[in-house]
Motif scaffolding. Structure first.
Motif, short mmCIF file in Angstrom:
data_model
loop_
_atom_site.label_atom_id
_atom_site.label_comp_id
_atom_site.label_asym_id
_atom_site.label_seq_id
_atom_site.Cartn_x
_atom_site.Cartn_y
_atom_site.Cartn_z
N ALA A 46 0.84 -1.20 0.00
CA ALA A 46 0.00 0.00 0.00
C ALA A 46 0.87 1.25 0.00
O ALA A 46 2.02 1.24 0.45
CB ALA A 46 -0.91 0.01 1.23
N GLY A 47 0.29 2.33 -0.51
CA GLY A 47 0.94 3.63 -0.45
C GLY A 47 0.42 4.42 0.73
O GLY A 47 -0.80 4.54 0.92
N GLY A 48 1.32 4.97 1.53
CA GLY A 48 0.90 5.72 2.70
C GLY A 48 0.14 6.98 2.37
O GLY A 48 -0.61 7.51 3.21
N ARG A 49 0.28 7.49 1.13
CA ARG A 49 -0.42 8.71 0.71
C ARG A 49 -1.43 8.43 -0.40
O ARG A 49 -1.75 9.31 -1.20
CB ARG A 49 0.60 9.76 0.26
N ASP A 50 -1.92 7.22 -0.43
CA ASP A 50 -2.90 6.83 -1.45
C ASP A 50 -4.25 7.48 -1.13
O ASP A 50 -4.85 7.21 -0.09
CB ASP A 50 -3.03 5.30 -1.47
N ARG A 51 -4.74 8.32 -2.03
CA ARG A 51 -6.02 8.99 -1.84
C ARG A 51 -7.19 8.20 -2.42
O ARG A 51 -8.35 8.55 -2.20
CB ARG A 51 -5.99 10.39 -2.48
N LEU A 52 -6.89 7.16 -3.20
CA LEU A 52 -7.94 6.40 -3.86
C LEU A 52 -8.30 5.13 -3.10
O LEU A 52 -9.48 4.77 -3.01
CB LEU A 52 -7.51 6.06 -5.29
N VAL A 53 -7.30 4.43 -2.61
CA VAL A 53 -7.52 3.25 -1.75
C VAL A 53 -6.82 3.55 -0.43
O VAL A 53 -5.61 3.41 -0.30
CB VAL A 53 -6.96 1.97 -2.39
N ARG A 54 -7.59 3.98 0.54
CA ARG A 54 -7.04 4.44 1.81
C ARG A 54 -6.50 3.28 2.64
O ARG A 54 -6.86 2.11 2.42
CB ARG A 54 -8.12 5.18 2.60
N LEU A 55 -5.69 3.60 3.61
CA LEU A 55 -5.10 2.56 4.45
C LEU A 55 -6.14 1.78 5.23
O LEU A 55 -5.90 0.63 5.60
CB LEU A 55 -4.07 3.17 5.40
N ARG A 56 -7.30 2.35 5.48
CA ARG A 56 -8.33 1.57 6.16
C ARG A 56 -8.78 0.39 5.30
O ARG A 56 -9.14 -0.66 5.83
CB ARG A 56 -9.54 2.46 6.52
N HIS A 57 -8.75 0.57 3.98
CA HIS A 57 -9.07 -0.54 3.09
C HIS A 57 -7.96 -1.59 3.10
O HIS A 57 -8.25 -2.80 3.01
CB HIS A 57 -9.29 -0.03 1.67
N THR A 58 -6.73 -1.14 3.21
CA THR A 58 -5.61 -2.09 3.33
C THR A 58 -5.74 -2.91 4.60
O THR A 58 -5.53 -4.13 4.59
CB THR A 58 -4.28 -1.32 3.33
N ARG A 59 -6.08 -2.24 5.69
CA ARG A 59 -6.24 -2.98 6.96
C ARG A 59 -7.40 -3.97 6.87
O ARG A 59 -7.31 -5.10 7.40
CB ARG A 59 -6.46 -1.99 8.10
N ALA A 60 -8.48 -3.60 6.19
CA ALA A 60 -9.59 -4.52 6.04
C ALA A 60 -9.19 -5.72 5.19
O ALA A 60 -9.58 -6.87 5.48
CB ALA A 60 -10.78 -3.80 5.40
N LEU A 61 -8.42 -5.49 4.14
CA LEU A 61 -7.94 -6.60 3.32
C LEU A 61 -7.03 -7.52 4.13
O LEU A 61 -7.10 -8.75 4.01
CB LEU A 61 -7.20 -6.05 2.10
N ALA A 62 -6.20 -6.93 4.97
CA ALA A 62 -5.32 -7.74 5.82
C ALA A 62 -6.12 -8.58 6.81
O ALA A 62 -5.74 -9.71 7.13
CB ALA A 62 -4.33 -6.84 6.55
N ARG A 63 -7.24 -8.05 7.29
CA ARG A 63 -8.09 -8.85 8.18
C ARG A 63 -8.72 -10.02 7.44
O ARG A 63 -8.91 -11.10 8.00
CB ARG A 63 -9.18 -7.97 8.81
N ALA A 64 -9.05 -9.81 6.16
CA ALA A 64 -9.62 -10.90 5.37
C ALA A 64 -8.58 -11.95 5.02
O ALA A 64 -8.92 -13.12 4.80
CB ALA A 64 -10.24 -10.34 4.08
N LEU A 65 -7.30 -11.54 4.98
CA LEU A 65 -6.19 -12.45 4.67
C LEU A 65 -5.18 -12.37 5.81
O LEU A 65 -4.10 -11.77 5.66
CB LEU A 65 -5.55 -12.08 3.33
N PRO A 66 -5.47 -12.97 6.95
CA PRO A 66 -4.66 -12.73 8.15
C PRO A 66 -3.23 -13.24 8.06
O PRO A 66 -2.39 -12.79 8.84
CB PRO A 66 -5.44 -13.45 9.25
N LEU A 67 -2.91 -14.13 7.15
CA LEU A 67 -1.54 -14.63 7.02
C LEU A 67 -0.72 -13.84 6.01
O LEU A 67 0.47 -14.12 5.83
CB LEU A 67 -1.56 -16.12 6.62
N ALA A 68 -1.33 -12.88 5.35
CA ALA A 68 -0.61 -12.10 4.35
C ALA A 68 0.40 -11.17 5.01
O ALA A 68 0.17 -10.65 6.10
CB ALA A 68 -1.60 -11.29 3.51
#
Length: 313
Positions: free
Chosen positions: A253-275
């Protein structure tokens, strides 16, 4: 030095049942033990992966085959007759894999919409993923809704989502007229590039990367851009990623991504907990253009793991 026979892409066309013609670029030895397949972002084209491809073919100790393709309606690919959906992206990816990489382990790299294509494939064809996919890189992407309307959200966020969807639907009613208006602001203009830089890049973006992104965005027809918008922002795959939990996955993820925010990255990581999750703090959304070295390093690592597993088997 890269052998001349590997230095240039081979290009082929993959046809879908509904008549879309997907332009595919291939590089690297046909008999490579691992094939890396790359899917690009919304409203762009596979050219965004070129810096990463150059590194992948030249860098790894084990040779790799690299396949990148223009998603339907983008770049050199035609649109076909299927309705716009996330599912069709996964089906197109599967057809490219079956046609251009029918044997051996695969490493899939998806940037933003390309990541949705990878996840749609995993949701629809878990058996294929279990049998063939040996690694996945999900860059600047999300599994859940990017534009939710949950009642618990602040009113201003829900209102902004409603306005964006209404705008997309309005543009979809007269895409030809919108394209003619877009032509009045060419991609080489300072205003256009400044808007692209602010929306899609971080603080240290290379002006050449911004220029290439602006040109690709400008060349994507309005019908295609707005057609894929709502399926991407409204569709939720987060509960259908079981096949990826058994595969080495890296989330970037990009820390300054305005299109896919870090909250979406965290949600994806919760869906894939071993990633494994990595954040590039100064980068925006366009990671393959903005940070090709980092993106390439993650793909190289996944390809090395896939090669080691293939040798052990």
């Amino acid at each position: 030095m890269i052998p001349l026979r590997q230095a240039a892409d081979q290009t082929r066309t993959v046809r879908t049942p509904d008549g879309a013609e997907l332009r595919v670029h291939l590089r690297g030895p046909v008999d490579a033990p691992v094939t890396v397949v790359l899917a690009h972002d919304w409203a762009l084209a596979s050219d965004t992966w070129r810096p990463t491809v150059a590194r992948l073919v030249a860098g790894p100790r084990r040779p790799v085959r690299v396949v990148r393709f223009d998603q339907r309606g983008h770049g050199g690919s035609t649109l076909g007759t299927r309705p716009f959906s996330a599912a069709v992206l996964g089906e197109d990816l599967l057809r490219v894999l079956e046609d251009c990489a029918p044997h051996g382990p695969l490493v899939l790299g998806g940037h933003s919409m390309g990541g949705r294509a990878v996840m749609a494939l995993a949701a629809a064809r878990p058996g294929f993923v279990a049998g063939r996919v040996a690694g996945v890189l999900l860059a600047a992407t999300a599994a859940g809704r990017l534009d939710p309307d949950d009642p618990g959200l602040p009113p201003h966020r829900r209102a902004a989502g409603v306005l964006r969807r209404a705008l997309a639907r309005g543009l979809a009613r007269a895409p030809g007229a919108v394209d003619r208006l877009r032509a009045l602001l060419p991609p080489h203009s300072g205003a256009y590039r400044a808007a692209v830089r602010r929306a899609a890049f971080g603080t240290r973006a290379d002006p050449l990367a911004v220029r290439e992104c602006a040109q690709l965005l400008h060349s994507t027809p309005t019908r295609v851009a707005v057609g894929f918008y709502e399926p991407l922002v409204r569709h939720d795959l987060s509960g259908r990623l079981g096949a990826l939990r058994a595969v080495p996955v890296r989330i970037l993820a990009g820390g300054r991504d305005r299109l896919v925010r870090l909250r979406h990255t965290r949600a994806l990581a919760r869906a894939l907990p071993l990633a494994a999750v990595a954040v590039l703090p100064d980068c925006g959304h366009m990671l393959p253009l903005e940070a090709p070295e980092a993106v390439g390093a993650h793909l190289e690592a996944l390809a090395a793991l896939a090669g080691e597993a293939a040798e052990a088997a």
